[in-house]
Design a protein around this motif. Sequence first.
Motif, PDB file in Angstrom:
ATOM      1  N   ARG A  55       0.845  -0.954  -0.101  1.00 23.66           N
ATOM      2  CA  ARG A  55      -0.248  -0.035   0.007  1.00 23.66           C
ATOM      3  C   ARG A  55       0.746   1.248   0.138  1.00 23.66           C
ATOM      4  NH1 ARG A  55      -5.344  -0.301   1.128  1.00 23.66           N
ATOM      5  NH2 ARG A  55      -6.238  -2.243   1.326  1.00 23.66           N
ATOM      6  N   LEU A  56       0.471   2.347  -0.687  1.00 26.05           N
ATOM      7  CA  LEU A  56       1.099   3.589  -0.764  1.00 26.05           C
ATOM      8  C   LEU A  56       0.533   4.207   0.479  1.00 26.05           C
ATOM      9  CD1 LEU A  56       1.102   4.540  -4.341  1.00 26.05           C
ATOM     10  CD2 LEU A  56       2.962   3.635  -2.942  1.00 26.05           C
ATOM     11  N   SER A  57       1.573   5.246   1.278  1.00 23.63           N
ATOM     12  CA  SER A  57       1.055   5.823   2.465  1.00 23.63           C
ATOM     13  C   SER A  57       1.004   7.237   1.815  1.00 23.63           C
ATOM     14  CB  SER A  57       1.935   5.573   3.609  1.00 23.63           C
ATOM     15  OG  SER A  57       3.360   6.286   3.282  1.00 23.63           O
ATOM     16  N   SER A  58       1.713   7.631   0.696  1.00 21.43           N
ATOM     17  CA  SER A  58       1.745   9.070   0.647  1.00 21.43           C
ATOM     18  C   SER A  58       2.146   9.147  -1.091  1.00 21.43           C
ATOM     19  CB  SER A  58       2.713   9.844   1.332  1.00 21.43           C
ATOM     20  OG  SER A  58       4.233   9.445   1.294  1.00 21.43           O
ATOM     21  N   ILE A  59       1.900   9.989  -1.661  1.00 23.82           N
ATOM     22  CA  ILE A  59       2.340  10.268  -3.057  1.00 23.82           C
ATOM     23  C   ILE A  59       2.684  11.706  -3.092  1.00 23.82           C
ATOM     24  CG2 ILE A  59       1.572  10.439  -5.428  1.00 23.82           C
ATOM     25  CD1 ILE A  59      -0.530   8.576  -4.763  1.00 23.82           C
ATOM     26  N   PHE A  60       4.008  12.093  -3.744  1.00 22.92           N
ATOM     27  CA  PHE A  60       4.380  13.450  -3.902  1.00 22.92           C
ATOM     28  C   PHE A  60       4.883  13.688  -5.363  1.00 22.92           C
ATOM     29  CE2 PHE A  60       6.915  17.139  -3.764  1.00 22.92           C
ATOM     30  CZ  PHE A  60       6.609  17.731  -2.515  1.00 22.92           C
ATOM     31  N   LEU A  61       3.982  14.431  -6.021  1.00 20.68           N
ATOM     32  CA  LEU A  61       4.284  15.065  -7.513  1.00 20.68           C
ATOM     33  C   LEU A  61       5.369  16.277  -7.457  1.00 20.68           C
ATOM     34  CD1 LEU A  61       0.505  14.681  -8.055  1.00 20.68           C
ATOM     35  CD2 LEU A  61       2.112  13.089  -8.915  1.00 20.68           C
ATOM     36  N   GLY A  62       6.519  15.972  -7.640  1.00 22.20           N
ATOM     37  CA  GLY A  62       7.576  16.868  -7.513  1.00 22.20           C
ATOM     38  C   GLY A  62       8.373  17.155  -8.845  1.00 22.20           C
ATOM     39  N   GLY A  63       9.445  18.386  -8.619  1.00 20.53           N
ATOM     40  CA  GLY A  63       9.918  18.681  -9.732  1.00 20.53           C
ATOM     41  C   GLY A  63      11.098  19.325  -9.382  1.00 20.53           C
ATOM     42  N   GLY A  64      11.746  20.158 -10.443  1.00 16.31           N
ATOM     43  CA  GLY A  64      10.888  20.607 -11.521  1.00 16.31           C
ATOM     44  C   GLY A  64       9.547  21.346 -11.069  1.00 16.31           C
ATOM     45  N   THR A  65       8.625  21.665 -12.168  1.00 18.25           N
ATOM     46  CA  THR A  65       7.582  22.641 -11.755  1.00 18.25           C
ATOM     47  C   THR A  65       6.214  21.650 -12.326  1.00 18.25           C
ATOM     48  OG1 THR A  65       8.855  24.510 -11.971  1.00 18.25           O
ATOM     49  CG2 THR A  65       6.322  24.502 -11.917  1.00 18.25           C
ATOM     50  N   PRO A  66       5.857  20.573 -11.502  1.00 16.48           N
ATOM     51  CA  PRO A  66       4.556  19.728 -11.794  1.00 16.48           C
ATOM     52  C   PRO A  66       3.467  20.504 -12.097  1.00 16.48           C
ATOM     53  CG  PRO A  66       5.591  19.166  -9.929  1.00 16.48           C
ATOM     54  CD  PRO A  66       6.260  20.514 -10.058  1.00 16.48           C
ATOM     55  N   SER A  67       3.388  21.782 -11.641  1.00 17.44           N
ATOM     56  CA  SER A  67       1.989  22.394 -11.887  1.00 17.44           C
ATOM     57  C   SER A  67       2.251  23.153 -13.428  1.00 17.44           C
ATOM     58  CB  SER A  67       1.796  23.613 -10.934  1.00 17.44           C
ATOM     59  OG  SER A  67       2.979  24.585 -10.698  1.00 17.44           O
ATOM     60  N   LEU A  68       3.206  23.021 -14.035  1.00 16.16           N
ATOM     61  CA  LEU A  68       3.196  23.302 -15.759  1.00 16.16           C
ATOM     62  C   LEU A  68       2.381  22.298 -16.330  1.00 16.16           C
ATOM     63  CD1 LEU A  68       6.844  23.881 -16.178  1.00 16.16           C
ATOM     64  CD2 LEU A  68       4.975  25.850 -16.359  1.00 16.16           C
ATOM     65  N   PHE A  69       2.099  21.038 -15.683  1.00 13.38           N
ATOM     66  CA  PHE A  69       1.129  20.186 -16.353  1.00 13.38           C
ATOM     67  C   PHE A  69      -0.119  20.567 -16.032  1.00 13.38           C
ATOM     68  CE2 PHE A  69       5.245  18.202 -16.670  1.00 13.38           C
ATOM     69  CZ  PHE A  69       5.220  16.927 -17.542  1.00 13.38           C
TER      70      PHE A  69
END
Length: 404
Positions: free
Chosen positions: A69-83
Amino acid sequence: MPDWPIQKLKSLPPLSLYVHFPWCLKKCPYCDFNSHEIRAEENRVPEEEYVAALIRDLESALQDVWGRRLSSIFLGGGTPSLFSAQAMDQVLTAVRTLLPLEHFAEVTLEANPGTFEAQKFADFRQAGINRLSIGIQSFNPLHLQALGRVHDDQEAHRAVDIALKYFDNINLDLMYALPGQNLEQAQADIETACSHGVTHISAYHLTLEPNTLFYRFPPKLPDDEQAAAMQEMIEQTATSYQYRNYETSAFAQAGKESRHNMNYWLFGDYLGIGAGAHSKISFSDKIVRQMRYKHPKEYLAKAQTGDSLIQTQQELTVADRSFEFMMNALRLSGGFDASLFQERTGLPLVVVQQQLDEAEQRGLLVHDHLRIKPTVLGRRFLNDLLQIFLPEKAPSNNALKLQP
Protein backbone atom coordinates in the motif's frame (compact mmCIF):
# COMPACT_ATOMS: atom_id res chain seq x y z
CA MET A 1 32.93 -1.20 10.68
CA PRO A 2 32.79 -4.98 11.40
CA ASP A 3 31.04 -7.16 8.82
CA TRP A 4 27.84 -7.65 10.83
CA PRO A 5 25.38 -10.25 9.54
CA ILE A 6 22.23 -8.70 8.13
CA GLN A 7 19.02 -10.26 9.41
CA LYS A 8 15.96 -10.63 7.23
CA LEU A 9 13.43 -7.87 7.74
CA LYS A 10 10.45 -9.17 9.72
CA SER A 11 8.16 -6.64 8.03
CA LEU A 12 8.55 -4.13 5.23
CA PRO A 13 8.40 -0.40 6.04
CA PRO A 14 5.71 1.97 4.73
CA LEU A 15 5.91 2.74 1.01
CA SER A 16 5.61 6.16 -0.64
CA LEU A 17 5.55 7.14 -4.31
CA TYR A 18 7.56 10.03 -5.75
CA VAL A 19 6.73 11.20 -9.29
CA HIS A 20 9.26 13.54 -10.91
CA PHE A 21 8.31 16.23 -13.45
CA PRO A 22 11.63 17.66 -14.71
CA TRP A 23 10.62 20.87 -16.52
CA CYS A 24 10.63 24.48 -15.29
CA LEU A 25 9.85 27.83 -16.87
CA LYS A 26 13.39 28.87 -15.94
CA LYS A 27 16.34 27.18 -14.23
CA CYS A 28 17.05 28.92 -10.92
CA PRO A 29 20.74 29.74 -10.32
CA TYR A 30 20.83 27.92 -6.94
CA CYS A 31 19.00 24.74 -8.05
CA ASP A 32 20.87 21.43 -8.36
CA PHE A 33 17.76 19.26 -8.82
CA ASN A 34 17.12 17.45 -12.08
CA SER A 35 15.19 20.28 -13.72
CA HIS A 36 15.29 21.55 -17.29
CA GLU A 37 14.18 24.86 -18.72
CA ILE A 38 11.45 24.68 -21.35
CA ARG A 39 13.06 25.56 -24.68
CA ALA A 40 11.72 28.70 -26.34
CA GLU A 41 11.24 26.93 -29.68
CA GLU A 42 9.14 24.21 -28.03
CA ASN A 43 7.22 26.48 -25.61
CA ARG A 44 5.52 23.51 -23.95
CA VAL A 45 6.14 20.39 -21.93
CA PRO A 46 5.70 17.07 -23.79
CA GLU A 47 2.71 16.29 -21.59
CA GLU A 48 1.11 13.38 -23.41
CA GLU A 49 4.40 11.56 -24.06
CA TYR A 50 5.65 12.05 -20.51
CA VAL A 51 2.44 10.86 -18.85
CA ALA A 52 2.56 7.72 -21.00
CA ALA A 53 6.18 7.17 -19.95
CA LEU A 54 5.33 7.59 -16.26
CA ILE A 55 2.55 5.03 -16.49
CA ARG A 56 4.84 2.58 -18.27
CA ASP A 57 7.49 3.23 -15.60
CA LEU A 58 5.01 2.43 -12.84
CA GLU A 59 3.81 -0.71 -14.58
CA SER A 60 7.38 -2.00 -14.95
CA ALA A 61 8.10 -1.30 -11.26
CA LEU A 62 5.13 -3.29 -9.96
CA GLN A 63 7.20 -6.48 -9.62
CA ASP A 64 9.24 -4.78 -6.86
CA VAL A 65 6.29 -3.44 -4.83
CA TRP A 66 3.39 -5.71 -5.77
CA GLY A 67 0.54 -5.65 -3.26
CA ARG A 68 2.10 -2.99 -1.00
CA ARG A 69 0.00 0.00 0.00
CA LEU A 70 1.05 3.58 -0.67
CA SER A 71 1.01 5.85 2.38
CA SER A 72 1.75 9.03 0.39
CA ILE A 73 2.32 10.37 -3.11
CA PHE A 74 4.48 13.38 -3.95
CA LEU A 75 4.32 15.00 -7.39
CA GLY A 76 7.59 16.94 -7.47
CA GLY A 77 10.00 18.60 -9.83
CA GLY A 78 10.90 20.78 -11.56
CA THR A 79 7.51 22.43 -11.72
CA PRO A 80 4.73 19.81 -11.86
CA SER A 81 2.07 22.53 -11.95
CA LEU A 82 3.16 23.26 -15.55
CA PHE A 83 1.22 20.11 -16.40
CA SER A 84 -2.55 20.18 -16.74
CA ALA A 85 -4.96 18.88 -14.13
CA GLN A 86 -6.04 16.30 -16.72
CA ALA A 87 -2.46 14.99 -16.90
CA MET A 88 -2.30 14.71 -13.11
CA ASP A 89 -5.66 12.93 -13.10
CA GLN A 90 -4.32 10.42 -15.65
CA VAL A 91 -1.24 9.73 -13.53
CA LEU A 92 -3.19 9.38 -10.27
CA THR A 93 -5.84 7.19 -11.89
CA ALA A 94 -3.09 4.85 -13.10
CA VAL A 95 -1.56 4.81 -9.62
CA ARG A 96 -4.88 3.97 -7.96
CA THR A 97 -5.51 1.24 -10.54
CA LEU A 98 -2.15 -0.44 -10.08
CA LEU A 99 -1.42 0.03 -6.36
CA PRO A 100 -3.69 0.23 -3.31
CA LEU A 101 -3.61 3.49 -1.36
CA GLU A 102 -4.01 3.83 2.36
CA HIS A 103 -7.24 5.47 3.44
CA PHE A 104 -6.76 9.28 3.38
CA ALA A 105 -3.31 8.93 1.76
CA GLU A 106 -1.44 12.23 1.52
CA VAL A 107 -1.14 13.38 -2.14
CA THR A 108 1.09 16.46 -2.54
CA LEU A 109 1.64 18.61 -5.61
CA GLU A 110 4.63 20.94 -5.82
CA ALA A 111 3.67 24.26 -7.44
CA ASN A 112 5.35 27.57 -8.21
CA PRO A 113 3.52 30.92 -8.04
CA GLY A 114 4.19 31.74 -11.69
CA THR A 115 1.91 28.83 -12.74
CA PHE A 116 -1.15 29.59 -10.58
CA GLU A 117 -4.56 29.79 -12.21
CA ALA A 118 -7.66 29.49 -10.00
CA GLN A 119 -9.58 27.01 -12.17
CA LYS A 120 -6.51 24.88 -12.74
CA PHE A 121 -5.97 24.46 -9.01
CA ALA A 122 -9.63 23.71 -8.43
CA ASP A 123 -9.20 20.92 -11.00
CA PHE A 124 -6.03 19.68 -9.25
CA ARG A 125 -8.10 19.31 -6.08
CA GLN A 126 -10.78 17.46 -8.01
CA ALA A 127 -8.13 15.08 -9.40
CA GLY A 128 -7.36 13.87 -5.87
CA ILE A 129 -4.49 16.12 -4.82
CA ASN A 130 -5.09 17.04 -1.17
CA ARG A 131 -1.89 18.93 -0.25
CA LEU A 132 -0.01 21.74 -1.99
CA SER A 133 3.62 22.72 -1.56
CA ILE A 134 4.24 26.21 -2.93
CA GLY A 135 7.76 27.36 -3.82
CA ILE A 136 7.54 30.90 -2.45
CA GLN A 137 11.24 31.17 -1.34
CA SER A 138 10.72 34.81 -0.28
CA PHE A 139 8.04 37.49 -0.18
CA ASN A 140 10.66 40.19 -0.84
CA PRO A 141 10.76 41.30 -4.52
CA LEU A 142 14.48 42.07 -4.42
CA HIS A 143 15.36 38.66 -3.03
CA LEU A 144 13.09 36.91 -5.52
CA GLN A 145 14.93 38.73 -8.28
CA ALA A 146 18.31 37.79 -6.81
CA LEU A 147 17.20 34.13 -6.71
CA GLY A 148 16.18 34.22 -10.36
CA ARG A 149 12.54 33.38 -9.59
CA VAL A 150 9.96 33.94 -12.33
CA HIS A 151 7.37 35.34 -9.89
CA ASP A 152 7.26 38.57 -7.86
CA ASP A 153 5.95 39.26 -4.37
CA GLN A 154 2.41 40.04 -5.57
CA GLU A 155 2.21 36.71 -7.43
CA ALA A 156 3.48 34.97 -4.29
CA HIS A 157 0.64 36.40 -2.19
CA ARG A 158 -1.89 35.67 -4.93
CA ALA A 159 -0.72 32.04 -5.13
CA VAL A 160 -1.26 31.56 -1.41
CA ASP A 161 -4.73 33.14 -1.61
CA ILE A 162 -5.75 30.81 -4.47
CA ALA A 163 -4.31 27.79 -2.66
CA LEU A 164 -6.22 28.59 0.54
CA LYS A 165 -9.45 28.73 -1.44
CA TYR A 166 -9.17 25.11 -2.59
CA PHE A 167 -6.82 23.35 -0.16
CA ASP A 168 -6.74 23.04 3.63
CA ASN A 169 -3.29 21.42 3.78
CA ILE A 170 -0.60 23.72 2.38
CA ASN A 171 3.17 24.00 2.73
CA LEU A 172 5.05 27.20 1.97
CA ASP A 173 8.66 26.74 0.94
CA LEU A 174 11.02 29.52 2.13
CA MET A 175 14.76 30.08 1.99
CA TYR A 176 16.96 32.22 4.21
CA ALA A 177 20.55 33.51 4.24
CA LEU A 178 19.84 34.93 0.79
CA PRO A 179 22.06 37.32 -1.18
CA GLY A 180 21.96 40.69 0.59
CA GLN A 181 19.41 39.53 3.17
CA ASN A 182 19.52 40.85 6.73
CA LEU A 183 17.87 39.53 9.90
CA GLU A 184 14.89 41.91 9.70
CA GLN A 185 14.13 40.87 6.11
CA ALA A 186 14.34 37.17 6.99
CA GLN A 187 11.97 37.84 9.90
CA ALA A 188 9.51 39.60 7.61
CA ASP A 189 9.45 36.51 5.36
CA ILE A 190 8.76 34.00 8.12
CA GLU A 191 6.18 36.24 9.80
CA THR A 192 4.37 36.73 6.50
CA ALA A 193 4.33 32.98 5.91
CA CYS A 194 3.05 32.26 9.42
CA SER A 195 0.38 34.95 9.23
CA HIS A 196 -1.22 33.20 6.25
CA GLY A 197 -2.14 30.37 8.62
CA VAL A 198 -0.99 27.53 6.37
CA THR A 199 -0.52 24.11 7.95
CA HIS A 200 3.19 23.66 7.16
CA ILE A 201 6.26 25.79 6.47
CA SER A 202 9.68 24.66 5.23
CA ALA A 203 12.61 27.03 5.76
CA TYR A 204 15.89 26.05 4.10
CA HIS A 205 19.31 27.63 4.42
CA LEU A 206 20.50 28.65 0.94
CA THR A 207 23.61 26.64 0.12
CA LEU A 208 25.87 26.87 -2.92
CA GLU A 209 25.62 23.47 -4.58
CA PRO A 210 28.04 22.22 -7.26
CA ASN A 211 26.75 22.33 -10.85
CA THR A 212 24.77 25.51 -10.22
CA LEU A 213 25.26 29.04 -11.52
CA PHE A 214 25.61 30.35 -7.95
CA TYR A 215 28.44 27.87 -7.33
CA ARG A 216 30.36 29.13 -10.37
CA PHE A 217 29.59 32.79 -9.67
CA PRO A 218 28.98 33.01 -5.90
CA PRO A 219 26.81 35.91 -4.71
CA LYS A 220 27.62 37.65 -1.44
CA LEU A 221 25.73 35.79 1.27
CA PRO A 222 25.27 36.42 5.02
CA ASP A 223 28.13 34.95 7.05
CA ASP A 224 27.75 31.90 9.31
CA GLU A 225 26.99 33.99 12.39
CA GLN A 226 24.26 35.94 10.59
CA ALA A 227 22.78 32.75 9.12
CA ALA A 228 22.72 31.11 12.57
CA ALA A 229 20.91 34.15 13.97
CA MET A 230 18.35 33.88 11.16
CA GLN A 231 17.82 30.18 11.86
CA GLU A 232 17.26 30.83 15.56
CA MET A 233 14.89 33.69 14.82
CA ILE A 234 12.87 31.54 12.37
CA GLU A 235 12.52 28.79 14.98
CA GLN A 236 11.37 31.26 17.65
CA THR A 237 8.96 33.07 15.32
CA ALA A 238 7.36 29.87 14.03
CA THR A 239 6.97 28.60 17.60
CA SER A 240 5.22 31.83 18.60
CA TYR A 241 2.67 31.13 15.85
CA GLN A 242 2.10 27.60 17.23
CA TYR A 243 4.18 25.76 14.62
CA ARG A 244 6.27 22.85 15.89
CA ASN A 245 9.83 22.52 14.57
CA TYR A 246 9.61 18.74 14.15
CA GLU A 247 12.50 18.42 11.70
CA THR A 248 15.57 20.54 10.99
CA SER A 249 13.90 22.67 8.31
CA ALA A 250 10.22 21.84 8.82
CA PHE A 251 7.51 23.50 10.90
CA ALA A 252 3.96 22.15 11.22
CA GLN A 253 0.70 22.83 12.95
CA ALA A 254 -0.40 20.03 15.27
CA GLY A 255 -0.96 16.82 13.31
CA LYS A 256 0.05 18.37 9.97
CA GLU A 257 3.59 17.03 9.66
CA SER A 258 4.49 15.95 6.13
CA ARG A 259 3.70 12.23 6.05
CA HIS A 260 5.75 11.82 2.89
CA ASN A 261 8.86 13.36 4.41
CA MET A 262 8.35 11.53 7.71
CA ASN A 263 8.60 8.30 5.74
CA TYR A 264 11.95 9.49 4.35
CA TRP A 265 13.25 10.48 7.79
CA LEU A 266 12.30 7.13 9.32
CA PHE A 267 14.01 5.11 6.58
CA GLY A 268 10.78 4.04 4.93
CA ASP A 269 10.61 2.88 1.33
CA TYR A 270 9.84 5.04 -1.68
CA LEU A 271 9.36 4.20 -5.32
CA GLY A 272 10.52 7.00 -7.61
CA ILE A 273 9.27 7.22 -11.18
CA GLY A 274 10.10 9.84 -13.79
CA ALA A 275 13.35 11.20 -15.21
CA GLY A 276 16.19 10.94 -12.67
CA ALA A 277 13.91 9.73 -9.84
CA HIS A 278 15.47 7.74 -7.00
CA SER A 279 13.96 4.73 -5.25
CA LYS A 280 14.73 2.88 -2.03
CA ILE A 281 12.95 -0.47 -1.86
CA SER A 282 13.21 -3.10 0.86
CA PHE A 283 12.84 -6.84 0.45
CA SER A 284 13.07 -9.37 3.24
CA ASP A 285 16.71 -10.15 2.41
CA LYS A 286 18.00 -6.92 0.82
CA ILE A 287 17.50 -3.17 0.39
CA VAL A 288 18.15 -1.67 -3.04
CA ARG A 289 18.49 1.82 -4.45
CA GLN A 290 17.61 2.64 -8.03
CA MET A 291 17.88 5.69 -10.27
CA ARG A 292 15.94 6.27 -13.49
CA TYR A 293 17.62 7.70 -16.57
CA LYS A 294 18.17 11.36 -15.79
CA HIS A 295 17.79 13.38 -18.97
CA PRO A 296 14.14 13.72 -20.04
CA LYS A 297 14.92 12.98 -23.71
CA GLU A 298 16.78 9.78 -22.84
CA TYR A 299 14.07 8.76 -20.36
CA LEU A 300 11.33 9.32 -22.97
CA ALA A 301 13.30 7.46 -25.64
CA LYS A 302 13.77 4.44 -23.35
CA ALA A 303 10.07 4.44 -22.50
CA GLN A 304 9.02 4.60 -26.15
CA THR A 305 11.29 1.69 -27.17
CA GLY A 306 10.27 -0.45 -24.19
CA ASP A 307 13.78 -0.54 -22.67
CA SER A 308 14.40 -0.56 -18.93
CA LEU A 309 14.10 2.90 -17.39
CA ILE A 310 16.46 2.03 -14.52
CA GLN A 311 19.94 3.42 -15.15
CA THR A 312 21.62 2.26 -11.93
CA GLN A 313 20.76 -0.17 -9.14
CA GLN A 314 22.77 -1.10 -6.07
CA GLU A 315 22.25 -3.10 -2.95
CA LEU A 316 22.89 -1.31 0.36
CA THR A 317 25.76 -2.64 2.44
CA VAL A 318 25.88 -2.75 6.25
CA ALA A 319 27.67 0.61 6.27
CA ASP A 320 25.12 2.12 3.86
CA ARG A 321 22.16 0.94 5.93
CA SER A 322 23.39 2.18 9.29
CA PHE A 323 24.64 5.56 8.07
CA GLU A 324 21.64 6.36 5.89
CA PHE A 325 19.25 5.48 8.70
CA MET A 326 21.05 7.80 11.13
CA MET A 327 21.53 10.52 8.49
CA ASN A 328 17.76 10.73 8.07
CA ALA A 329 16.34 9.92 11.51
CA LEU A 330 18.60 12.32 13.42
CA ARG A 331 17.04 15.23 11.51
CA LEU A 332 13.90 14.70 13.60
CA SER A 333 13.69 16.92 16.68
CA GLY A 334 11.98 14.17 18.65
CA GLY A 335 14.36 11.48 17.47
CA PHE A 336 13.17 7.90 16.92
CA ASP A 337 12.31 4.69 18.77
CA ALA A 338 15.51 2.69 19.33
CA SER A 339 13.78 -0.51 18.13
CA LEU A 340 13.14 1.09 14.73
CA PHE A 341 16.82 0.88 13.78
CA GLN A 342 16.81 -2.92 13.67
CA GLU A 343 13.27 -3.05 12.26
CA ARG A 344 14.22 -0.92 9.22
CA THR A 345 17.88 -1.92 8.68
CA GLY A 346 17.98 -5.57 9.74
CA LEU A 347 20.97 -4.71 11.97
CA PRO A 348 21.29 -4.73 15.77
CA LEU A 349 21.69 -1.30 17.35
CA VAL A 350 25.08 -2.38 18.71
CA VAL A 351 26.40 -1.76 15.17
CA VAL A 352 26.39 1.97 15.95
CA GLN A 353 26.83 1.76 19.74
CA GLN A 354 30.33 3.23 19.68
CA GLN A 355 29.15 6.20 17.62
CA LEU A 356 26.09 6.70 19.84
CA ASP A 357 28.31 6.79 22.91
CA GLU A 358 30.70 9.28 21.30
CA ALA A 359 27.82 11.55 20.24
CA GLU A 360 26.36 11.44 23.74
CA GLN A 361 29.71 12.23 25.34
CA ARG A 362 29.96 15.28 23.08
CA GLY A 363 26.49 16.40 24.13
CA LEU A 364 25.01 15.97 20.65
CA LEU A 365 22.38 13.34 21.45
CA VAL A 366 20.77 11.40 24.28
CA HIS A 367 19.82 7.75 24.09
CA ASP A 368 18.57 4.83 26.12
CA HIS A 369 17.05 1.47 25.20
CA LEU A 370 13.77 3.17 24.25
CA ARG A 371 14.59 6.35 22.33
CA ILE A 372 17.40 8.20 20.58
CA LYS A 373 17.16 11.95 19.92
CA PRO A 374 19.45 14.87 19.17
CA THR A 375 19.99 17.49 21.85
CA VAL A 376 19.53 21.19 21.17
CA LEU A 377 23.29 21.32 20.55
CA GLY A 378 23.06 18.34 18.21
CA ARG A 379 20.31 19.97 16.21
CA ARG A 380 22.31 23.19 15.92
CA PHE A 381 25.42 21.30 14.79
CA LEU A 382 23.70 18.54 12.85
CA ASN A 383 26.55 18.06 10.36
CA ASP A 384 28.96 17.41 13.25
CA LEU A 385 26.53 14.87 14.68
CA LEU A 386 26.08 13.05 11.37
CA GLN A 387 29.84 13.07 10.75
CA ILE A 388 30.25 10.72 13.71
CA PHE A 389 28.20 8.06 11.90
CA LEU A 390 29.87 8.53 8.52
CA PRO A 391 31.54 5.25 7.45
CA GLU A 392 35.07 5.24 6.13
CA LYS A 393 33.66 4.99 2.63
CA ALA A 394 30.43 6.96 2.31
CA PRO A 395 27.50 5.41 0.40
CA SER A 396 27.97 5.88 -3.32
CA ASN A 397 24.31 6.73 -3.96
CA ASN A 398 22.35 8.29 -1.14
CA ALA A 399 20.98 11.13 -3.25
CA LEU A 400 17.51 12.11 -2.20
CA LYS A 401 15.45 15.11 -3.02
CA LEU A 402 13.89 16.23 0.25
CA GLN A 403 10.30 17.24 -0.30
CA PRO A 404 8.80 20.20 1.36
